[in-house]
Design a protein around this motif. Structure first.
Motif, PDB file in Angstrom:
ATOM      1  N   LEU A 115      -5.300  16.955   6.839  1.00 57.71           N
ATOM      2  CA  LEU A 115      -5.493  15.754   6.026  1.00 57.71           C
ATOM      3  C   LEU A 115      -6.289  16.068   4.772  1.00 57.71           C
ATOM      4  O   LEU A 115      -6.010  15.523   3.690  1.00 57.71           O
ATOM      5  CB  LEU A 115      -6.189  14.666   6.853  1.00 57.71           C
ATOM      6  N   LEU A 116      -7.270  16.954   4.901  1.00 55.35           N
ATOM      7  CA  LEU A 116      -8.070  17.351   3.740  1.00 55.35           C
ATOM      8  C   LEU A 116      -7.188  18.066   2.715  1.00 55.35           C
ATOM      9  O   LEU A 116      -7.287  17.815   1.510  1.00 55.35           O
ATOM     10  CB  LEU A 116      -9.237  18.244   4.172  1.00 55.35           C
ATOM     11  N   TYR A 117      -6.304  18.948   3.181  1.00 54.94           N
ATOM     12  CA  TYR A 117      -5.370  19.607   2.266  1.00 54.94           C
ATOM     13  C   TYR A 117      -4.427  18.583   1.638  1.00 54.94           C
ATOM     14  O   TYR A 117      -4.058  18.705   0.463  1.00 54.94           O
ATOM     15  CB  TYR A 117      -4.602  20.723   2.980  1.00 54.94           C
ATOM     16  N   GLY A 118      -4.021  17.578   2.403  1.00 54.62           N
ATOM     17  CA  GLY A 118      -3.202  16.505   1.842  1.00 54.62           C
ATOM     18  C   GLY A 118      -3.961  15.762   0.758  1.00 54.62           C
ATOM     19  O   GLY A 118      -3.405  15.461  -0.316  1.00 54.62           O
ATOM     20  N   PHE A 119      -5.216  15.452   1.008  1.00 53.78           N
ATOM     21  CA  PHE A 119      -6.085  14.809   0.015  1.00 53.78           C
ATOM     22  C   PHE A 119      -6.165  15.668  -1.240  1.00 53.78           C
ATOM     23  O   PHE A 119      -6.045  15.173  -2.368  1.00 53.78           O
ATOM     24  CB  PHE A 119      -7.473  14.592   0.638  1.00 53.78           C
ATOM     25  N   HIS A 120      -6.342  16.979  -1.046  1.00 58.30           N
ATOM     26  CA  HIS A 120      -6.410  17.926  -2.163  1.00 58.30           C
ATOM     27  C   HIS A 120      -5.127  17.874  -2.996  1.00 58.30           C
ATOM     28  O   HIS A 120      -5.169  17.746  -4.224  1.00 58.30           O
ATOM     29  CB  HIS A 120      -6.659  19.326  -1.586  1.00 58.30           C
ATOM     30  N   ARG A 121      -3.990  17.938  -2.329  1.00 56.07           N
ATOM     31  CA  ARG A 121      -2.716  17.945  -3.057  1.00 56.07           C
ATOM     32  C   ARG A 121      -2.439  16.600  -3.725  1.00 56.07           C
ATOM     33  O   ARG A 121      -1.968  16.553  -4.858  1.00 56.07           O
ATOM     34  CB  ARG A 121      -1.579  18.327  -2.122  1.00 56.07           C
ATOM     35  N   LEU A 122      -2.721  15.522  -3.035  1.00 52.44           N
ATOM     36  CA  LEU A 122      -2.494  14.200  -3.621  1.00 52.44           C
ATOM     37  C   LEU A 122      -3.396  13.964  -4.827  1.00 52.44           C
ATOM     38  O   LEU A 122      -2.954  13.424  -5.851  1.00 52.44           O
ATOM     39  CB  LEU A 122      -2.709  13.104  -2.572  1.00 52.44           C
ATOM     40  N   THR A 123      -4.647  14.359  -4.725  1.00 53.00           N
ATOM     41  CA  THR A 123      -5.571  14.177  -5.840  1.00 53.00           C
ATOM     42  C   THR A 123      -5.141  15.019  -7.033  1.00 53.00           C
ATOM     43  O   THR A 123      -5.180  14.557  -8.184  1.00 53.00           O
ATOM     44  CB  THR A 123      -7.011  14.529  -5.407  1.00 53.00           C
ATOM     45  N   GLY A 124      -4.707  16.255  -6.769  1.00 51.76           N
ATOM     46  CA  GLY A 124      -4.218  17.104  -7.854  1.00 51.76           C
ATOM     47  C   GLY A 124      -2.982  16.525  -8.520  1.00 51.76           C
ATOM     48  O   GLY A 124      -2.862  16.529  -9.761  1.00 51.76           O
ATOM     49  N   THR A 125      -2.072  16.002  -7.718  1.00 52.59           N
ATOM     50  CA  THR A 125      -0.864  15.374  -8.263  1.00 52.59           C
ATOM     51  C   THR A 125      -1.230  14.150  -9.091  1.00 52.59           C
ATOM     52  O   THR A 125      -0.684  13.940 -10.183  1.00 52.59           O
ATOM     53  CB  THR A 125       0.102  14.992  -7.126  1.00 52.59           C
ATOM     54  N   ALA A 126      -2.171  13.361  -8.589  1.00 50.92           N
ATOM     55  CA  ALA A 126      -2.613  12.173  -9.330  1.00 50.92           C
ATOM     56  C   ALA A 126      -3.222  12.566 -10.671  1.00 50.92           C
ATOM     57  O   ALA A 126      -2.964  11.916 -11.696  1.00 50.92           O
ATOM     58  CB  ALA A 126      -3.617  11.372  -8.500  1.00 50.92           C
ATOM     59  N   ASP A 127      -4.006  13.638 -10.692  1.00 46.35           N
ATOM     60  CA  ASP A 127      -4.624  14.073 -11.943  1.00 46.35           C
ATOM     61  C   ASP A 127      -3.553  14.484 -12.958  1.00 46.35           C
ATOM     62  O   ASP A 127      -3.644  14.144 -14.142  1.00 46.35           O
ATOM     63  CB  ASP A 127      -5.603  15.223 -11.695  1.00 46.35           C
ATOM     64  N   LEU A 128      -2.535  15.198 -12.495  1.00 47.57           N
ATOM     65  CA  LEU A 128      -1.432  15.564 -13.394  1.00 47.57           C
ATOM     66  C   LEU A 128      -0.695  14.322 -13.888  1.00 47.57           C
ATOM     67  O   LEU A 128      -0.336  14.222 -15.073  1.00 47.57           O
ATOM     68  CB  LEU A 128      -0.472  16.525 -12.696  1.00 47.57           C
ATOM     69  N   ASP A 129      -0.477  13.356 -12.989  1.00 50.79           N
ATOM     70  CA  ASP A 129       0.186  12.102 -13.384  1.00 50.79           C
ATOM     71  C   ASP A 129      -0.670  11.323 -14.378  1.00 50.79           C
ATOM     72  O   ASP A 129      -0.135  10.699 -15.304  1.00 50.79           O
ATOM     73  CB  ASP A 129       0.478  11.242 -12.157  1.00 50.79           C
ATOM     74  N   LEU A 130      -1.980  11.346 -14.193  1.00 51.75           N
ATOM     75  CA  LEU A 130      -2.868  10.682 -15.153  1.00 51.75           C
ATOM     76  C   LEU A 130      -2.715  11.299 -16.541  1.00 51.75           C
ATOM     77  O   LEU A 130      -2.692  10.592 -17.552  1.00 51.75           O
ATOM     78  CB  LEU A 130      -4.322  10.767 -14.695  1.00 51.75           C
ATOM     79  N   GLY A 131      -2.608  12.619 -16.583  1.00 51.17           N
ATOM     80  CA  GLY A 131      -2.398  13.283 -17.867  1.00 51.17           C
ATOM     81  C   GLY A 131      -1.110  12.844 -18.532  1.00 51.17           C
ATOM     82  O   GLY A 131      -1.057  12.635 -19.748  1.00 51.17           O
ATOM     83  N   GLU A 132      -0.065  12.697 -17.722  1.00 54.32           N
ATOM     84  CA  GLU A 132       1.207  12.212 -18.257  1.00 54.32           C
ATOM     85  C   GLU A 132       1.074  10.773 -18.753  1.00 54.32           C
ATOM     86  O   GLU A 132       1.597  10.417 -19.815  1.00 54.32           O
ATOM     87  CB  GLU A 132       2.286  12.314 -17.182  1.00 54.32           C
ATOM     88  N   ALA A 133       0.364   9.941 -17.990  1.00 48.53           N
ATOM     89  CA  ALA A 133       0.150   8.551 -18.402  1.00 48.53           C
ATOM     90  C   ALA A 133      -0.614   8.489 -19.722  1.00 48.53           C
ATOM     91  O   ALA A 133      -0.311   7.647 -20.585  1.00 48.53           O
ATOM     92  CB  ALA A 133      -0.596   7.781 -17.317  1.00 48.53           C
ATOM     93  N   VAL A 134      -1.574   9.372 -19.895  1.00 53.22           N
ATOM     94  CA  VAL A 134      -2.342   9.424 -21.156  1.00 53.22           C
ATOM     95  C   VAL A 134      -1.398   9.685 -22.323  1.00 53.22           C
ATOM     96  O   VAL A 134      -1.462   9.005 -23.363  1.00 53.22           O
ATOM     97  CB  VAL A 134      -3.455  10.493 -21.071  1.00 53.22           C
ATOM     98  N   GLU A 135      -0.517  10.656 -22.162  1.00 53.30           N
ATOM     99  CA  GLU A 135       0.435  10.973 -23.236  1.00 53.30           C
ATOM    100  C   GLU A 135       1.354   9.784 -23.516  1.00 53.30           C
ATOM    101  O   GLU A 135       1.634   9.462 -24.681  1.00 53.30           O
ATOM    102  CB  GLU A 135       1.249  12.223 -22.886  1.00 53.30           C
ATOM    103  N   GLN A 136       1.806   9.116 -22.472  1.00 54.34           N
ATOM    104  CA  GLN A 136       2.691   7.960 -22.645  1.00 54.34           C
ATOM    105  C   GLN A 136       1.955   6.816 -23.333  1.00 54.34           C
ATOM    106  O   GLN A 136       2.523   6.131 -24.189  1.00 54.34           O
ATOM    107  CB  GLN A 136       3.259   7.530 -21.297  1.00 54.34           C
TER     108      GLN A 136
END
Length: 159
Positions: free
Chosen positions: A51-72
């Motif tokens: 679950l901790l690794y899932g949290f790690h991957r989800l948080t990393g994915t969210a951070d990348l998505d946030l970067g995309e949202a910033v550009e949009q």
């Protein structure tokens, strides 16, 4: 069982756990039970680690998505909001001073590593390193001896 018998016919031969799943002589039921409980606890720790690794991957994915949202948002003309998200949230520590990879590493090197080491040490000291003795005993108690699909080991499967 003969080769002419149907696959679901009862078997009369004696079966049991393989050598690695038999309780060594002199080991008490209480010790096997304690090691079973310890093993179960470590399985929960393994689950928590997943679950901790899932949290790690989800948080990393969210951070990348946030970067995309910033550009949009910038392209849509909302530069003030985009700048705020970019500077305040993108790349932010999730816990003071830590990104999730650091949390995972601390967990792996600390709590998880120690739990695995102590469980292995207990097995080595008490039952010659054998694993899942409690579960092997449960299997013997619960399976229907001689019944197809209740074999003790894969080696006991009919031809």
């Amino acid at each position: 069982m003969t080769k002419d018998a149907p696959n679901d016919a009862p078997r009369n031969d004696e079966q049991g756990p393989d050598d690695q799943h038999q309780v060594p002589e002199g080991v008490t039921d209480a010790t096997v039970e304690a090691l079973g409980t310890l093993s179960a606890a470590v399985e929960v720790i393994e689950h928590a680690r997943g679950l901790l690794y899932g949290f790690h991957r989800l948080t990393g994915t969210a951070d990348l998505d946030l970067g995309e949202a910033v550009e949009q948002l910038r392209k849509a003309g909302h530069t003030g909001l985009a700048d705020r998200i970019d500077t305040e949230l993108v790349g932010r520590n999730v816990i003071a001073g830590r990104w999730t990879f650091q949390i995972v590493e601390d967990y792996d090197d600390g709590y998880y590593g120690l739990a695995k080491e102590l469980e292995r040490t207990a097995r080595e000291e008490l039952v010659r390193g054998r694993r899942h003795l409690f579960e092997a005993g449960m299997k013997e108690d619960r399976r229907t001896k001689g019944q197809r699909h209740h074999e003790a080991t894969p080696a006991d499967l009919p031809d």
